[in-house]
Design an enzyme around this catalytic site. Structure first.
Site, mmCIF file in Angstrom:
data_model
loop_
_atom_site.group_PDB
_atom_site.id
_atom_site.type_symbol
_atom_site.label_atom_id
_atom_site.label_comp_id
_atom_site.label_asym_id
_atom_site.label_seq_id
_atom_site.Cartn_x
_atom_site.Cartn_y
_atom_site.Cartn_z
ATOM 1 N N ARG A 147 0.810 -1.230 0.000
ATOM 2 C CA ARG A 147 0.000 0.000 0.000
ATOM 3 C C ARG A 147 0.837 1.271 0.000
ATOM 4 O O ARG A 147 0.391 2.342 0.398
ATOM 5 C CB ARG A 147 -0.987 0.023 1.162
ATOM 6 C CG ARG A 147 -1.966 -1.103 1.069
ATOM 7 C CD ARG A 147 -3.252 -0.825 1.812
ATOM 8 N NE ARG A 147 -4.179 -1.889 1.553
ATOM 9 C CZ ARG A 147 -4.101 -3.093 2.111
ATOM 10 N NH1 ARG A 147 -3.160 -3.353 2.986
ATOM 11 N NH2 ARG A 147 -4.963 -4.026 1.793
ATOM 12 N N LYS A 169 3.760 11.756 -10.868
ATOM 13 C CA LYS A 169 2.935 10.888 -11.725
ATOM 14 C C LYS A 169 3.702 9.599 -11.996
ATOM 15 O O LYS A 169 4.884 9.630 -12.349
ATOM 16 C CB LYS A 169 2.672 11.578 -13.057
ATOM 17 C CG LYS A 169 1.528 12.545 -13.038
ATOM 18 C CD LYS A 169 1.133 12.779 -14.490
ATOM 19 C CE LYS A 169 0.423 14.077 -14.679
ATOM 20 N NZ LYS A 169 0.177 14.329 -16.100
ATOM 21 N N GLU A 211 11.544 19.516 -24.210
ATOM 22 C CA GLU A 211 10.764 19.764 -22.981
ATOM 23 C C GLU A 211 11.327 20.979 -22.235
ATOM 24 O O GLU A 211 10.596 21.706 -21.584
ATOM 25 C CB GLU A 211 10.775 18.528 -22.068
ATOM 26 C CG GLU A 211 10.050 17.301 -22.629
ATOM 27 C CD GLU A 211 8.521 17.372 -22.506
ATOM 28 O OE1 GLU A 211 7.976 18.393 -22.042
ATOM 29 O OE2 GLU A 211 7.867 16.378 -22.900
ATOM 30 N N LYS A 253 8.831 23.363 -13.499
ATOM 31 C CA LYS A 253 7.964 22.207 -13.210
ATOM 32 C C LYS A 253 7.592 22.192 -11.729
ATOM 33 O O LYS A 253 6.436 21.946 -11.367
ATOM 34 C CB LYS A 253 8.660 20.908 -13.639
ATOM 35 C CG LYS A 253 7.855 19.661 -13.298
ATOM 36 C CD LYS A 253 7.324 18.897 -14.474
ATOM 37 C CE LYS A 253 6.218 17.936 -14.067
ATOM 38 N NZ LYS A 253 6.252 16.648 -14.691
ATOM 39 N N GLU A 263 -3.272 18.072 -11.292
ATOM 40 C CA GLU A 263 -3.626 18.454 -12.652
ATOM 41 C C GLU A 263 -5.082 18.914 -12.792
ATOM 42 O O GLU A 263 -5.803 18.485 -13.691
ATOM 43 C CB GLU A 263 -3.330 17.308 -13.630
ATOM 44 C CG GLU A 263 -3.093 17.815 -15.031
ATOM 45 C CD GLU A 263 -2.458 16.804 -15.952
ATOM 46 O OE1 GLU A 263 -1.984 15.766 -15.466
ATOM 47 O OE2 GLU A 263 -2.425 17.074 -17.149
ATOM 48 N N ARG A 267 -1.523 23.021 -14.073
ATOM 49 C CA ARG A 267 -0.609 21.991 -14.578
ATOM 50 C C ARG A 267 -0.842 21.681 -16.057
ATOM 51 O O ARG A 267 0.043 21.167 -16.736
ATOM 52 C CB ARG A 267 -0.759 20.737 -13.709
ATOM 53 C CG ARG A 267 0.381 19.753 -13.841
ATOM 54 C CD ARG A 267 0.451 18.842 -12.627
ATOM 55 N NE ARG A 267 1.331 17.726 -12.846
ATOM 56 C CZ ARG A 267 1.756 16.905 -11.886
ATOM 57 N NH1 ARG A 267 1.380 17.078 -10.651
ATOM 58 N NH2 ARG A 267 2.545 15.906 -12.160
ATOM 59 N N ASN A 271 1.218 20.973 -20.919
ATOM 60 C CA ASN A 271 0.862 20.249 -22.142
ATOM 61 C C ASN A 271 1.080 21.058 -23.408
ATOM 62 O O ASN A 271 0.654 20.645 -24.491
ATOM 63 C CB ASN A 271 -0.606 19.809 -22.096
ATOM 64 C CG ASN A 271 -0.753 18.566 -21.275
ATOM 65 O OD1 ASN A 271 0.152 17.741 -21.230
ATOM 66 N ND2 ASN A 271 -1.870 18.446 -20.597
ATOM 67 N N HIS A 274 1.747 19.332 -26.619
ATOM 68 C CA HIS A 274 1.468 17.915 -26.410
ATOM 69 C C HIS A 274 0.188 17.434 -27.083
ATOM 70 O O HIS A 274 0.037 16.243 -27.314
ATOM 71 C CB HIS A 274 1.398 17.595 -24.913
ATOM 72 C CG HIS A 274 2.763 17.493 -24.275
ATOM 73 N ND1 HIS A 274 3.655 18.531 -24.269
ATOM 74 C CD2 HIS A 274 3.380 16.469 -23.642
ATOM 75 C CE1 HIS A 274 4.765 18.154 -23.644
ATOM 76 N NE2 HIS A 274 4.629 16.905 -23.260
ATOM 77 N N HIS A 278 1.156 14.263 -28.902
ATOM 78 C CA HIS A 278 0.650 12.927 -28.558
ATOM 79 C C HIS A 278 0.005 12.254 -29.768
ATOM 80 O O HIS A 278 0.148 11.053 -29.982
ATOM 81 C CB HIS A 278 -0.395 13.020 -27.438
ATOM 82 C CG HIS A 278 0.222 13.200 -26.078
ATOM 83 N ND1 HIS A 278 -0.424 13.864 -25.057
ATOM 84 C CD2 HIS A 278 1.395 12.800 -25.568
ATOM 85 C CE1 HIS A 278 0.345 13.865 -23.982
ATOM 86 N NE2 HIS A 278 1.457 13.223 -24.265
ATOM 87 N N HIS A 291 9.383 10.968 -27.611
ATOM 88 C CA HIS A 291 8.342 11.865 -27.095
ATOM 89 C C HIS A 291 8.708 13.349 -27.291
ATOM 90 O O HIS A 291 7.906 14.139 -27.799
ATOM 91 C CB HIS A 291 8.099 11.544 -25.618
ATOM 92 C CG HIS A 291 7.173 12.511 -24.952
ATOM 93 N ND1 HIS A 291 5.834 12.573 -25.251
ATOM 94 C CD2 HIS A 291 7.409 13.489 -24.032
ATOM 95 C CE1 HIS A 291 5.274 13.533 -24.528
ATOM 96 N NE2 HIS A 291 6.207 14.099 -23.781
#
Ligand SMILES: NC(=O)c1ccc[n+]([C@@H]2O[C@H](COP(=O)([O-])OP(=O)(O)OC[C@H]3O[C@@H](n4cnc5c(N)ncnc54)[C@H](O)[C@@H]3O)[C@@H](O)[C@H]2O)c1
Ligand SMILES: [Zn+2]
Length: 395
Positions: A147, A169, A211, A253, A263, A267, A271, A274, A278, A291
């Site tokens: 956990r 994340k 990035e 960041k 998010e 946040r 993107n 992106h 993506h 990426h």
């Protein structure tokens, strides 16, 4: 918040046996509502990882499970292991398979089986040594094993240093899409040693730079200017230039994540580039672009959409495309506007099939638009295709 301190390592355990003089280590604090952690950035900081882990945890973990890949271990495993030994920590190294195609549930399950086999308990920690793939898998496993046990991130690609390791994340891919399953599990410490980038393939390094460029565009005009003005130093991985851009990108960041841990709002500006990035990745089955490279194209598209929508001055769009080009080349775009339109509507970040675009009004200032007309998106994608086939001059 940025502070500086000199770190001394009188008992570093390095092979020469003597004291090493560590370069200045910068500390950036990520302040969240319920917790806070440090991001330490500096040349040779990997050598003091053991001591800093101990400091961050406040107590000796029963076992450190270093999760890495064969390739990263070959270059940097020994340095980390020596620092763990010097700090009097117990550790084991667990290698996982390299590459995005292994970022799946199977990898997480087999990793946790290893944890159990090695006797990991609630007092154990995970140390992720590697790129974003290692960080995401190891972070995910740490978040659910018993956990949840602590994770320390030691990112070894530029992309992981400025992006993936910060913000908590974690996750894996499903056949249906990338990063569809995951958790938020904030690290207890992030240690960034720019020297580890010396062994990174050039293409991966350049992909990470996009990035960094993104961070400049959305939040830090000085960083953007520095990237414009120091192409040679940045491209040749000059250590001072790398420290400068990594520190600034991490600050961007960290600030954004601190203000919006889950998010819900701010946040989303991360993107930038992106939405179409993506879609380009998905349309080429994640094979054609790294990426960061897809984000490079995505930033060009977002700048063009901004111009067509009347929010981005043409001069600004040109500055963005000049920088993206300078740090290229990028693999060419083969996707059709139609395919991209279909994919952006089904992107997991689209709400009710309505994509959002982060548009830039000036360097450091953005807005989120969810009412960009299809015709505008189509035009922007067509421009990418033209640019990449060389039929159109850049401007
Ligand atoms: N969690 C987040 O917030 C977040 C954010 C951005 C990206 N990501 C994820 O990160 C992943 C991409 O990460 P990546 O670009 O770091 O790729 P990666 O982890 O696949 O690493 C790229 C390659 O570089 C090798 N490598 C790593 N460090 C090296 C070094 N110092 N020297 C030599 N080789 C080295 C790796 O073994 C790998 O082969 C994607 O899965 C993406 O979804 C996560
Ligand atoms: Zn990204």
């Amino acid at each position: 918040m940025l502070s500086r301190r000199i770190l001394h390592a009188p008992h570093c355990g390095c092979e020469s046996g003597g004291a090493i003089s560590l370069s200045l280590v910068k500390k950036i604090k990520v302040k969240l509502r319920s917790s806070a952690y440090d991001v330490l950035i500096g040349g040779e900081s990997l050598r003091i990882a053991g001591r800093e882990i101990l400091r961050a945890l406040g107590a000796k973990p029963s076992l450190c499970m270093v999760v890495t890949t064969t390739r990263v271990r070959k270059h940097w495993g020994r340095v980390l292991e020596q620092s763990l030994r010097a700090a009097g920590l117990r550790w084991v190294v667990i290698e996982i398979k390299d590459g995005e195609s292994h970022k799946n549930f199977g990898a997480v399950e087999s990793l946790m089986r290893d944890f159990a086999k090695r006797g990991a308990d609630r007092g154990s920690i995970v140390v992720a040594l590697g790129g974003g793939v290692v960080g995401d898998i190891a972070g995910f496993a740490a978040s659910i094993y018993m956990r949840g046990i602590p994770v320390v991130q030691i990112p070894t690609t530029l992309l992981a240093q400025v992006d993936a390791s910060i913000g908590g994340k974690t996750g894996v891919n499903l056949a249906a899409g990338k990063n569809l399953v995951g958790t938020f599990h904030q690290p207890r410490l992030v240690m960034i040693d720019p020297q580890v980038l010396s062994t990174l393939p050039n293409r991966d390094y350049r992909a990470g730079l996009f990035e960094v460029i993104k961070c400049g565009v959305i939040r830090d005009a000085k960083l953007f200017k520095f990237i414009e003005d120091h192409h040679e130093q940045i491209s040749s991985r000059d250590s001072k230039a790398m420290l400068r851009i990594i520190t600034s990108a991490v600050k961007v960041k960290a600030e954004i994540v601190a203000k919006d841990e889950r998010e819900g709002g701010l946040r989303r500006i991360l993107n930038f580039g992106h939405t179409i990035g993506h879609a380009l990745e998905a349309d080429s089955a994640y094979k054609r672009f790294l990426h960061g490279e897809a984000v490079g194209w995505g930033m060009l598209a977002a700048a063009e959409i901004g111009v067509l929508a009347g929010v981005t001055p043409r001069k600004l769009a040109d500055r963005i495309s000049d920088v993206v080009e300078a740090y290229g080349p990028l693999p060419s775009v083969k996707s059709t506007a139609q395919d991209i339109m279909r994919l952006i509507r089904s992107d997991k970040k689209a709400r009710n099939g309505v994509p959002h675009f982060v548009l830039v009004t000036k360097i450091g200032r953005t807005l989120i638009a969810n009412d960009v007309p299809n015709a505008v998106v189509k035009k922007a994608v067509e421009r990418l295709r033209n640019l990449s086939s060389g039929r159109l001059p850049v401007r």
